[in-house]
Design a protein around this motif. Structure first.
Motif, PDB file in Angstrom:
ATOM      1  N   SER A   1     -10.481  13.377  -6.659  1.00  0.00           N
ATOM      2  CA  SER A   1     -11.760  12.683  -6.506  1.00  0.00           C
ATOM      3  C   SER A   1     -11.604  11.182  -6.269  1.00  0.00           C
ATOM      4  N   ALA A   2     -10.357  10.668  -6.372  1.00  0.00           N
ATOM      5  CA  ALA A   2     -10.148   9.224  -6.312  1.00  0.00           C
ATOM      6  C   ALA A   2     -10.557   8.634  -4.959  1.00  0.00           C
ATOM      7  N   LYS A   3     -10.192   9.331  -3.884  1.00  0.00           N
ATOM      8  CA  LYS A   3     -10.468   8.804  -2.542  1.00  0.00           C
ATOM      9  C   LYS A   3     -11.970   8.644  -2.328  1.00  0.00           C
ATOM     10  N   ALA A   4     -12.743   9.633  -2.757  1.00  0.00           N
ATOM     11  CA  ALA A   4     -14.197   9.578  -2.589  1.00  0.00           C
ATOM     12  C   ALA A   4     -14.763   8.404  -3.387  1.00  0.00           C
ATOM     13  N   PHE A   5     -14.251   8.207  -4.609  1.00  0.00           N
ATOM     14  CA  PHE A   5     -14.703   7.081  -5.431  1.00  0.00           C
ATOM     15  C   PHE A   5     -14.422   5.763  -4.717  1.00  0.00           C
ATOM     16  N   GLU A   6     -13.196   5.635  -4.212  1.00  0.00           N
ATOM     17  CA  GLU A   6     -12.783   4.405  -3.542  1.00  0.00           C
ATOM     18  C   GLU A   6     -13.679   4.105  -2.332  1.00  0.00           C
ATOM     19  N   ASP A   7     -13.890   5.140  -1.507  1.00  0.00           N
ATOM     20  CA  ASP A   7     -14.702   4.960  -0.293  1.00  0.00           C
ATOM     21  C   ASP A   7     -16.146   4.613  -0.643  1.00  0.00           C
ATOM     22  N   ASP A   8     -16.710   5.342  -1.628  1.00  0.00           N
ATOM     23  CA  ASP A   8     -18.094   5.101  -2.029  1.00  0.00           C
ATOM     24  C   ASP A   8     -18.250   3.691  -2.600  1.00  0.00           C
ATOM     25  N   ALA A   9     -17.303   3.311  -3.458  1.00  0.00           N
ATOM     26  CA  ALA A   9     -17.383   1.987  -4.082  1.00  0.00           C
ATOM     27  C   ALA A   9     -17.274   0.900  -3.016  1.00  0.00           C
ATOM     28  N   ALA A  10     -16.362   1.103  -2.042  1.00  0.00           N
ATOM     29  CA  ALA A  10     -16.177   0.109  -0.979  1.00  0.00           C
ATOM     30  C   ALA A  10     -17.451  -0.021  -0.150  1.00  0.00           C
ATOM     31  N   ALA A  11     -18.074   1.125   0.171  1.00  0.00           N
ATOM     32  CA  ALA A  11     -19.297   1.108   0.977  1.00  0.00           C
ATOM     33  C   ALA A  11     -20.422   0.379   0.224  1.00  0.00           C
ATOM     34  N   LEU A  12     -20.511   0.617  -1.092  1.00  0.00           N
ATOM     35  CA  LEU A  12     -21.552  -0.030  -1.898  1.00  0.00           C
ATOM     36  C   LEU A  12     -21.302  -1.540  -2.011  1.00  0.00           C
ATOM     37  N   LEU A  13     -20.020  -1.928  -2.134  1.00  0.00           N
ATOM     38  CA  LEU A  13     -19.691  -3.354  -2.221  1.00  0.00           C
ATOM     39  C   LEU A  13     -19.981  -4.067  -0.901  1.00  0.00           C
ATOM     40  N   ASP A  14     -19.818  -3.339   0.199  1.00  0.00           N
ATOM     41  CA  ASP A  14     -20.076  -3.932   1.516  1.00  0.00           C
ATOM     42  C   ASP A  14     -21.529  -4.343   1.660  1.00  0.00           C
ATOM     43  N   LYS A  15     -22.412  -3.760   0.827  1.00  0.00           N
ATOM     44  CA  LYS A  15     -23.835  -4.106   0.931  1.00  0.00           C
ATOM     45  C   LYS A  15     -24.155  -5.427   0.240  1.00  0.00           C
ATOM     46  N   GLY A  16     -23.157  -6.046  -0.397  1.00  0.00           N
ATOM     47  CA  GLY A  16     -23.422  -7.396  -0.906  1.00  0.00           C
ATOM     48  C   GLY A  16     -23.085  -7.701  -2.354  1.00  0.00           C
ATOM     49  N   PRO A  17     -23.217  -6.725  -3.301  1.00  0.00           N
ATOM     50  CA  PRO A  17     -22.930  -7.122  -4.686  1.00  0.00           C
ATOM     51  C   PRO A  17     -21.474  -7.537  -4.856  1.00  0.00           C
ATOM     52  N   LYS A  18     -21.227  -8.461  -5.787  1.00  0.00           N
ATOM     53  CA  LYS A  18     -19.866  -8.948  -5.986  1.00  0.00           C
ATOM     54  C   LYS A  18     -19.332  -8.551  -7.354  1.00  0.00           C
ATOM     55  N   LYS A  19     -20.262  -8.262  -8.268  1.00  0.00           N
ATOM     56  CA  LYS A  19     -19.842  -7.881  -9.624  1.00  0.00           C
ATOM     57  C   LYS A  19     -19.943  -6.371  -9.781  1.00  0.00           C
TER      58      LYS A  19
END
Lengths: 112, 293
Positions: free
Chosen positions: A25-43
């Motif tokens: 499940s790690a890859k999906a977590f990484e991709d999802d987290a990266a996509a969410l961070l790309d939307k702007g949040p920094k913390k």
């Protein structure tokens, strides 16, 4: 669309992985987290309430997510880890580097 | 005559029909021959491709075997003299990221170390043997190899994950000063080593600090404890105990420490872990280095 449970609280991205972050499940977590961070949040706060197990592959994607947040000028911390997850975080040294908090609110204020 | 003419006519018709059937047969026969020939040609090509594939596969597997042989060749012989050592390394796939070693730094200091590169396969194995060779040959600039904190800090500077194909490794590194029995050690993201004292008490030895190469500029600090005759030290990797005892139930580290501390040999621990894991290969590399003082 991401399957990773998440919400924005006081400008911080709170990620709530369910059950396990392991090699499957790690890859999906990484991709999802990266996509969410790309939307702007920094913390980023990892809300580990529902997390039963984290493997070394899971630690790796927490690290890559933390590095991404840091390079954007923010940071990452961890909240509500159960004892066995805490143990893995302690062995890996992640507890000292990222910090462990008893609540999401405490975690968010620690990042401020 | 009418009857004879009729018969002749029918014969002519039958002959024509026969000729047409025969022509059709010849066509089909030709087609059949052509198909057979084509089939044989395809078969030949397949056989040739198969042979080439087998040759490549054989070469690759020979090369992998060579790599495995190399890794095992750099692992030290078990020591018969005090401190005695015994070890076991069982990669989960053909090539793993675990390796370890021990050597005399000088007449009074002896180093023991075990490291675990994230992931498996050729890439992880290459970094693993590189790091082991660096430790063995003391190949880090301006580093006192008797100081575990300095060694880990220097390794962290030398192997940032960004320059190692995003790989990093966890490590436990300890140095015994034989004249005093002082063991200095430091770890980076690695499970604690397990020390069973001669009196039967058990301690776990680790220091805070994350895996080598994860974050630049980290500094690692060593702590120390005293070793006496009859003490026994076990160095492990996380794969050695991370098995499921039931679906979704991981083996508790405490339970592993309890079993490990009263083991007589690494093989006994492997059998126990395999028994818990059930049939099939272990999910991660199993490595265990036991030192008896």
């Amino acid at each position: 669309m991401t399957s990773l449970n998440h919400e924005i609280v006081n400008g911080a991205l709170v990620l709530k992985p369910s059950r396990r972050i392991d090699s499957s499940s790690a890859k999906a977590f990484e991709d999802d987290a990266a996509a969410l961070l790309d939307k702007g949040p920094k913390k980023v706060v990892i809300d580990a309430t529902d997390l039963d197990y984290i493997s070394s592959a899971g630690l790796r994607v927490i690290l890559t997510t933390a590095k991404k947040a840091k390079s954007a000028g923010g940071g990452l911390t961890i909240a509500c880890a159960k004892n066995n997850v805490k143990e893995v975080l302690a062995v890996s040294g992640f507890d000292n580097i990222f910090g462990l908090h008893d609540s999401v609110a405490q975690a968010i204020s620690a990042l401020a | 005559m009418d009857a004879a003419a009729g018969a002749e006519h029918r014969l002519a018709l039958l002959e024509a029909e026969l000729a047409s059937v025969k022509a059709e047969f010849d066509d089909l026969n030709l087609l059949y021959q052509a198909t057979i020939e084509h089939g044989e040609a395809v078969e030949d090509q397949l056989a040739e491709a198969n042979l080439a594939l087998q040759t490549t596969q054989k070469r690759l597997s020979e090369e992998l075997t060579e790599a495995v042989n190399y890794i095992f060749s750099i692992l030290p012989e078990p020591r018969k003299a005090a401190p005695r050592t015994d070890w076991l390394l069982v990669p989960s796939t053909e090539l793993g990221g675990d390796s370890f070693g021990y050597h005399e730094i000088d007449a009074d200091h002896m180093a023991f170390y075990l490291l675990d590169v994230c992931g498996h396969g050729v890439g992880a194995a290459l970094l693993s043997v590189t790091a082991i060779n660096v430790l063995r040959s003391a190949a880090l600039p301006n580093t006192d190899f008797r100081d575990p904190g300095a060694v880990l800090s220097a390794l962290n500077d030398a192997f940032p994950m960004e320059r190692q194909n995003n790989m990093y490794f966890t490590i436990w590194y300890g140095v015994l000063k034989r004249s005093t029995g002082e063991l200095r050690y430091a770890s980076g993201g690695h499970p604690p080593s397990v020390l069973r004292k001669a009196d039967g008490s058990v301690q776990t030895l680790s220091t805070p600090g994350i895996a080598i190469g994860m974050l630049e500029g980290m500094s690692y600090r060593a702590v120390h404890c005293m070793i006496g005759d009859g003490d026994c030290l076990h160095l492990v990797s996380d794969g050695t105990y991370e098995v499921e005892t039931a679906p979704g139930e991981m083996l508790e580290f405490e339970a592993f420490v309890e079993r490990l501390s009263r083991s007589e040999s690494p093989g006994e621990v492997l059998d126990w872990v395999r028994g818990l894991n059930g049939p099939g290969p272990l999910p991660d590399d199993f490595s265990l280095l036991t030192v008896r003082f």
